[in-house]
Design a protein around this motif. Structure first.
Motif, mmCIF file in Angstrom:
data_model
loop_
_atom_site.group_PDB
_atom_site.id
_atom_site.type_symbol
_atom_site.label_atom_id
_atom_site.label_comp_id
_atom_site.label_asym_id
_atom_site.label_seq_id
_atom_site.Cartn_x
_atom_site.Cartn_y
_atom_site.Cartn_z
ATOM 1 N N PRO A 277 0.835 -1.213 0.000
ATOM 2 C CA PRO A 277 0.000 0.000 0.000
ATOM 3 C C PRO A 277 0.866 1.258 0.000
ATOM 4 O O PRO A 277 1.741 1.420 0.856
ATOM 5 N N LYS A 278 0.636 2.110 -0.990
ATOM 6 C CA LYS A 278 1.391 3.373 -1.134
ATOM 7 C C LYS A 278 2.901 3.141 -1.200
ATOM 8 O O LYS A 278 3.701 3.997 -0.821
ATOM 9 N N MET A 280 4.752 1.133 0.562
ATOM 10 C CA MET A 280 5.401 1.024 1.876
ATOM 11 C C MET A 280 6.323 -0.186 1.981
ATOM 12 O O MET A 280 7.407 -0.106 2.563
ATOM 13 N N ARG A 283 9.466 0.278 -0.192
ATOM 14 C CA ARG A 283 10.244 1.407 0.322
ATOM 15 C C ARG A 283 11.063 0.991 1.543
ATOM 16 O O ARG A 283 12.224 1.387 1.695
#
Length: 365
Positions: A277-278, A280, A283
């Motif tokens: 999600p996004k 995450m 990252r």
């Protein structure tokens, strides 16, 4: 650093046998190295035995050493065979020297001669003997540490562990694992990584083995591509559940990793699962890898499309796949060449490793 641990023992060997110094040294090394005290005493006994042979006897002599911490005593004995005529004083003794026939001994018997006073009342071992004792202690403690680490990590092969940096040296980084020191050699480090004392990071346990020449060995790595695989498995439930699988991975440590992922479930976006999600999930892994780029690619049965995806961010015009010679011939527009190649050819080389083909590139205007 090691000299701090060994100096109390060496002081003992160079001088008289002060068992209080032995006990202090044993307590220090046991606490610092997490080595059993009984094992350390065995090592010191072996070192004294080696030193005695250097100064007082020969390597053929059968010497026994026993340290008794309870009553602060050391006993050194030499086993000798009773003979009629002594040819080697280090391993033989005459029947007359043990008291003759009245002693109850016979020719061929083995007797233990106590030489403790001879050593205790001397000026200590000489320089060569002391050096030999030092080498034994350093070697045996090193071997004991290797054995201990082998048993700690033998069930952790092909996993990742989170360790704290304890010491950064020129050619190695020392990590702490539950009070035990384990080394990451230069050959398994990534130049882009930043190692700072107190910092925590994940390492891949690449190999845990007993090497015929080197003995017990634990190989940790920050360069292995399996480190990236395990990081994604840890952070992606769909991988652990089997909903998504990693089909192929290729990595140039510190630069870029490319991963092909797939799923049998049509409503699942495999790449999206790894990205999270996004963004995450990916990252967090990029941060763990100190900014190393990660390309996540969805698998397709269309071979040419798979090649196009592997060579992103560049755009490919034409593709010819020579399966027999495992060569892919790709044609790109001149303005796309730099993107397909990547800096120093990194993108095209990683894509080739990912697909298992050598990629040949040509351009059109």
């Amino acid at each position: 650093m090691a000299s701090l641990f060994f100096s109390p023992i060496l002081l003992l060997i160079y001088s008289m046998f002060d068992l209080s110094k032995i006990e202090a040294a044993v307590n220090l090394i046991s606490a610092e190295k997490k080595i059993d005290k009984a094992r350390l005493i065995e090592i010191i006994e072996h070192a004294i035995k080696t030193a005695y042979k250097k100064d007082y006897a020969s390597k053929e002599a059968n010497v026994n050493v026993h340290l008794n911490m309870a009553n602060n005593s050391v006993e050194i004995t030499v086993e000798k065979t009773i003979v009629d005529v002594v040819e080697d004083e280090d391993i033989e003794i005459s029947l007359e020297d043990v008291g003759g026939a009245e002693s109850g001994f016979s020719l061929g018997d083995t007797v233990e001669i106590d030489v403790s006073d001879e050593v205790m009342n001397s000026e200590g071992f000489g320089r060569i003997a002391s050096q030999a004792a030092k080498q034994v202690i350093v070697q045996k403690i090193g071997e004991t540490e290797k054995e201990k680490l082998y048993h700690i990590f033998k069930d952790k092969e092909d996993t990742i562990v989170n360790l704290r940096v304890e010491l950064v040296e020129k050619n190695r980084v020392v990590f702490d694992y539950n009070g035990n020191q384990v080394v990451l050699p230069k050959s398994e480090q990534v130049s882009k990584d930043k190692y700072t004392a107190g910092q925590r990071m994940y390492l891949y346990v690449r190999k845990v083995e007993i090497d015929p020449e080197l003995g017990p060995r634990v190989v940790l790595s920050r360069k292995d591509k399996e480190l990236v695989v395990k990081l994604f498995e840890m952070n992606t439930p769909e991988l652990e559940e089997g909903t998504v699988e990693i089909v192929s991975i290729a990595r140039m440590p510190g630069v870029k990793t490319k991963i092909i992922v797939a799923s049998d479930e049509q409503d699942v976006d495999p790449a999206g699962c790894l990205i999270g999600p996004k963004g995450m999930r990916v990252r967090g892994i990029v941060d763990e890898l100190f900014g190393e780029k990660v390309d996540i690619i969805n698998y397709t049965t269309d071979q040419k499309e798979m090649v196009r995806r592997a060579l992103i961010p560049g755009t490919v015009e034409e593709i010819n796949i020579d399966e027999e010679n495992t060569i892919i011939r790709a044609t790109v527009k001149d303005e796309e060449k730099a993107k397909v190649l990547g800096r120093g050819g990194t993108n095209i080389n990683i894509a080739g490793d990912l697909l298992g083909y050598r990629i040949s590139l040509s351009t059109i205007e």
